[in-house]
Design a protein around this motif. Structure first.
Motif, PDB file in Angstrom:
ATOM      1  N   ARG A 190      -0.661  11.921  -6.331  1.00  0.00           N
ATOM      2  CA  ARG A 190       0.486  12.571  -6.961  1.00  0.00           C
ATOM      3  C   ARG A 190       1.743  11.812  -6.564  1.00  0.00           C
ATOM      4  NH1 ARG A 190       1.972  18.106  -6.141  1.00  0.00           N
ATOM      5  NH2 ARG A 190       1.413  17.795  -3.944  1.00  0.00           N
ATOM      6  N   VAL A 191       2.649  11.675  -7.510  1.00  0.00           N
ATOM      7  CA  VAL A 191       3.868  10.905  -7.271  1.00  0.00           C
ATOM      8  C   VAL A 191       5.088  11.781  -7.521  1.00  0.00           C
ATOM      9  CG1 VAL A 191       2.795   8.696  -7.848  1.00  0.00           C
ATOM     10  CG2 VAL A 191       3.918  10.026  -9.641  1.00  0.00           C
ATOM     11  N   LYS A 192       6.187  11.425  -6.865  1.00  0.00           N
ATOM     12  CA  LYS A 192       7.476  12.100  -7.064  1.00  0.00           C
ATOM     13  C   LYS A 192       8.509  11.029  -7.381  1.00  0.00           C
ATOM     14  CE  LYS A 192       8.383  15.711  -4.675  1.00  0.00           C
ATOM     15  NZ  LYS A 192       8.722  16.655  -3.574  1.00  0.00           N
ATOM     16  N   ILE A 193       9.163  11.168  -8.529  1.00  0.00           N
ATOM     17  CA  ILE A 193      10.075  10.147  -9.032  1.00  0.00           C
ATOM     18  C   ILE A 193      11.375  10.812  -9.460  1.00  0.00           C
ATOM     19  CG2 ILE A 193      10.309   8.178 -10.603  1.00  0.00           C
ATOM     20  CD1 ILE A 193       7.288   8.459 -11.163  1.00  0.00           C
ATOM     21  N   THR A 194      12.490  10.142  -9.179  1.00  0.00           N
ATOM     22  CA  THR A 194      13.806  10.661  -9.545  1.00  0.00           C
ATOM     23  C   THR A 194      14.524   9.671 -10.452  1.00  0.00           C
ATOM     24  OG1 THR A 194      13.992  11.880  -7.469  1.00  0.00           O
ATOM     25  CG2 THR A 194      16.032  11.459  -8.673  1.00  0.00           C
ATOM     26  N   GLY A 195      15.127  10.180 -11.494  1.00  0.00           N
ATOM     27  CA  GLY A 195      15.905   9.350 -12.410  1.00  0.00           C
ATOM     28  C   GLY A 195      16.713  10.232 -13.332  1.00  0.00           C
ATOM     29  N   PHE A 196      17.440   9.609 -14.248  1.00  0.00           N
ATOM     30  CA  PHE A 196      18.185  10.410 -15.221  1.00  0.00           C
ATOM     31  C   PHE A 196      17.438  10.441 -16.551  1.00  0.00           C
ATOM     32  CE2 PHE A 196      20.091   6.149 -15.644  1.00  0.00           C
ATOM     33  CZ  PHE A 196      20.028   5.948 -17.016  1.00  0.00           C
ATOM     34  N   PRO A 245       0.836  -1.201   0.000  1.00  0.00           N
ATOM     35  CA  PRO A 245       0.000   0.000   0.000  1.00  0.00           C
ATOM     36  C   PRO A 245       0.872   1.254   0.000  1.00  0.00           C
ATOM     37  CG  PRO A 245      -0.736  -1.576   1.655  1.00  0.00           C
ATOM     38  CD  PRO A 245       0.565  -2.075   1.163  1.00  0.00           C
ATOM     39  N   LEU A 246       0.449   2.251  -0.736  1.00  0.00           N
ATOM     40  CA  LEU A 246       1.199   3.496  -0.763  1.00  0.00           C
ATOM     41  C   LEU A 246       0.992   4.259   0.539  1.00  0.00           C
ATOM     42  CD1 LEU A 246       0.538   4.799  -4.394  1.00  0.00           C
ATOM     43  CD2 LEU A 246       2.513   3.542  -3.519  1.00  0.00           C
ATOM     44  N   PRO A 247       2.027   4.905   1.054  1.00  0.00           N
ATOM     45  CA  PRO A 247       1.878   5.663   2.296  1.00  0.00           C
ATOM     46  C   PRO A 247       0.965   6.867   2.094  1.00  0.00           C
ATOM     47  CG  PRO A 247       4.022   6.065   1.308  1.00  0.00           C
ATOM     48  CD  PRO A 247       3.403   4.956   0.535  1.00  0.00           C
ATOM     49  N   ALA A 248       0.437   7.369   3.199  1.00  0.00           N
ATOM     50  CA  ALA A 248      -0.434   8.540   3.129  1.00  0.00           C
ATOM     51  C   ALA A 248       0.385   9.772   2.772  1.00  0.00           C
ATOM     52  CB  ALA A 248      -1.146   8.740   4.465  1.00  0.00           C
ATOM     53  N   GLY A 249      -0.318  10.773   2.254  1.00  0.00           N
ATOM     54  CA  GLY A 249       0.336  12.033   1.932  1.00  0.00           C
ATOM     55  C   GLY A 249       0.719  12.121   0.477  1.00  0.00           C
ATOM     56  N   ASP A 250       0.560  13.308  -0.092  1.00  0.00           N
ATOM     57  CA  ASP A 250       0.928  13.560  -1.480  1.00  0.00           C
ATOM     58  C   ASP A 250       1.919  14.717  -1.531  1.00  0.00           C
ATOM     59  OD1 ASP A 250      -0.511  11.585  -2.725  1.00  0.00           O
ATOM     60  OD2 ASP A 250      -2.262  12.836  -3.120  1.00  0.00           O
ATOM     61  N   PRO A 251       2.877  14.679  -2.457  1.00  0.00           N
ATOM     62  CA  PRO A 251       3.120  13.565  -3.368  1.00  0.00           C
ATOM     63  C   PRO A 251       3.850  12.421  -2.672  1.00  0.00           C
ATOM     64  CG  PRO A 251       4.726  15.281  -3.744  1.00  0.00           C
ATOM     65  CD  PRO A 251       3.783  15.815  -2.708  1.00  0.00           C
ATOM     66  N   VAL A 252       3.617  11.207  -3.130  1.00  0.00           N
ATOM     67  CA  VAL A 252       4.288  10.049  -2.561  1.00  0.00           C
ATOM     68  C   VAL A 252       5.515   9.741  -3.409  1.00  0.00           C
ATOM     69  CG1 VAL A 252       2.812   8.476  -3.897  1.00  0.00           C
ATOM     70  CG2 VAL A 252       4.029   7.644  -1.885  1.00  0.00           C
ATOM     71  N   ARG A 253       6.636   9.509  -2.750  1.00  0.00           N
ATOM     72  CA  ARG A 253       7.878   9.243  -3.472  1.00  0.00           C
ATOM     73  C   ARG A 253       7.934   7.773  -3.882  1.00  0.00           C
ATOM     74  NH1 ARG A 253      12.419  11.860  -4.389  1.00  0.00           N
ATOM     75  NH2 ARG A 253      11.858  13.579  -2.964  1.00  0.00           N
ATOM     76  N   LEU A 254       8.163   7.546  -5.176  1.00  0.00           N
ATOM     77  CA  LEU A 254       8.262   6.192  -5.719  1.00  0.00           C
ATOM     78  C   LEU A 254       9.524   6.058  -6.543  1.00  0.00           C
ATOM     79  CD1 LEU A 254       4.625   5.472  -7.006  1.00  0.00           C
ATOM     80  CD2 LEU A 254       5.696   4.591  -4.939  1.00  0.00           C
ATOM     81  N   GLY A 255      10.057   4.854  -6.603  1.00  0.00           N
ATOM     82  CA  GLY A 255      11.147   4.564  -7.514  1.00  0.00           C
ATOM     83  C   GLY A 255      10.622   4.375  -8.921  1.00  0.00           C
ATOM     84  N   VAL A 256      11.510   4.504  -9.895  1.00  0.00           N
ATOM     85  CA  VAL A 256      11.106   4.336 -11.294  1.00  0.00           C
ATOM     86  C   VAL A 256      10.501   2.955 -11.520  1.00  0.00           C
ATOM     87  CG1 VAL A 256      11.988   4.127 -13.652  1.00  0.00           C
ATOM     88  CG2 VAL A 256      12.752   6.016 -12.204  1.00  0.00           C
ATOM     89  N   ALA A 257      11.153   1.910 -11.006  1.00  0.00           N
ATOM     90  CA  ALA A 257      10.656   0.549 -11.213  1.00  0.00           C
ATOM     91  C   ALA A 257       9.316   0.329 -10.517  1.00  0.00           C
ATOM     92  CB  ALA A 257      11.685  -0.463 -10.717  1.00  0.00           C
ATOM     93  N   VAL A 263      10.752  14.551 -10.902  1.00  0.00           N
ATOM     94  CA  VAL A 263       9.473  14.975 -11.472  1.00  0.00           C
ATOM     95  C   VAL A 263       8.341  14.691 -10.488  1.00  0.00           C
ATOM     96  CG1 VAL A 263      10.323  14.514 -13.807  1.00  0.00           C
ATOM     97  CG2 VAL A 263       8.961  12.781 -12.643  1.00  0.00           C
ATOM     98  N   THR A 264       7.397  15.581 -10.469  1.00  0.00           N
ATOM     99  CA  THR A 264       6.154  15.387  -9.721  1.00  0.00           C
ATOM    100  C   THR A 264       5.038  15.313 -10.736  1.00  0.00           C
ATOM    101  OG1 THR A 264       7.026  16.643  -7.857  1.00  0.00           O
ATOM    102  CG2 THR A 264       4.648  16.332  -7.933  1.00  0.00           C
ATOM    103  N   GLY A 265       4.152  14.343 -10.579  1.00  0.00           N
ATOM    104  CA  GLY A 265       3.100  14.186 -11.571  1.00  0.00           C
ATOM    105  C   GLY A 265       2.040  13.201 -11.140  1.00  0.00           C
TER     106      GLY A 265
END
Length: 232
Positions: free
Chosen positions: A138-144, A108-120, A190-192
């Motif tokens: 809303r999600v926050k993801i980091t990558g190149f 389950p995704l944690p509460a609160g937005d944006p939630v930080r997720l890995g690319v995979a 990115v946040t989206g």
């Protein structure tokens, strides 16, 4: 190469492994979980070097030379000391098919937005769970950044099984409010929101989901540039 020279090379190699294992340098070569083994290997080599010197002093032997090929042991030492290889980036990512795998379950995704997720994690939820856990979040993801031949931007993270030699990319397409100028290999946060849009990887036909970008900002490359969550 006599025994004293052999001991010196063993000591340098072991010390280099200890240095790499005790710092983030090791993350350029192997996954973080292998650090204890790297430190253990370095300790064994240092101990072998000390034991060789001790034995040589206790039991001096006539000087003779071992095969010159033994000096090749210096090559990995020099590589560790002088060369810090960059992490795998956009060049290899766009020439290798996406390695997205279906996980056995979705936490389950944690509460609160944006939630930080890995690319995979985001990619697996978007593709194999049809985005059910991502909707209304809303999600926050980091990558190149990587760009295909048509200029389509992707957010990428290289996933590891064991070391950089087996690293494979997981890709997310970017749509929405994308920065007007994107440089390959630049790190982006990115946040989206989830979007049902998908495409097929031209290399292996694997699925690549998209994320609807609402904001994006450049970030420094993380200490551990690889993603190890996909096979944990």
């Amino acid at each position: 190469m006599n025994r004293q020279a052999q001991a010196a090379v063993l000591f340098l190699l072991g010390a280099s492994l200890l240095h790499a294992g005790a710092t983030d340098l090791s993350l350029r070569y192997v996954k973080a979980g292998l650090r204890p083994l790297l430190l253990a290997a370095g300790a064994v080599l240092v101990a072998a070097a000390v034991a060789t010197v001790w034995y040589e002093r206790r039991n001096p032997a006539p000087r003779h030379h071992e095969p010159r090929v033994s000096w090749l042991l210096l090559l990995p030492v020099l590589a560790l000391i002088l060369i810090a290889p960059p992490a795998l980036g956009s060049y290899s990512a766009m020439r290798t098919g996406t390695a997205l795998q279906q996980p056995p379950a979705y936490a389950p995704l944690p509460a609160g937005d944006p939630v930080r997720l890995g690319v995979a994690d985001y990619a697996a939820r978007a593709v194999y769970d049809d985005g059910r856990s991502l909707r209304d979040r809303r999600v926050k993801i980091t990558g190149f950044v990587a760009l295909d031949r048509a200029g389509t931007p992707y957010l990428v993270r290289i996933a590891l099984n064991c070391c950089a030699a087996d690293g494979l990319p997981v890709k997310i397409g970017l749509t929405g409010r994308i920065p007007p100028v994107l440089q390959p290999d630049a790190w982006l946060e990115v946040t989206g929101t989830y979007t049902a849009r998908r495409t097929k990887d031209p290399v292996n036909g694997g699925p690549i989901p998209f994320v609807e970008v609402t904001s994006a900002r450049p970030v420094p490359e993380p200490a551990d540039p690889y993603d190890e969550s996909w096979n944990s």
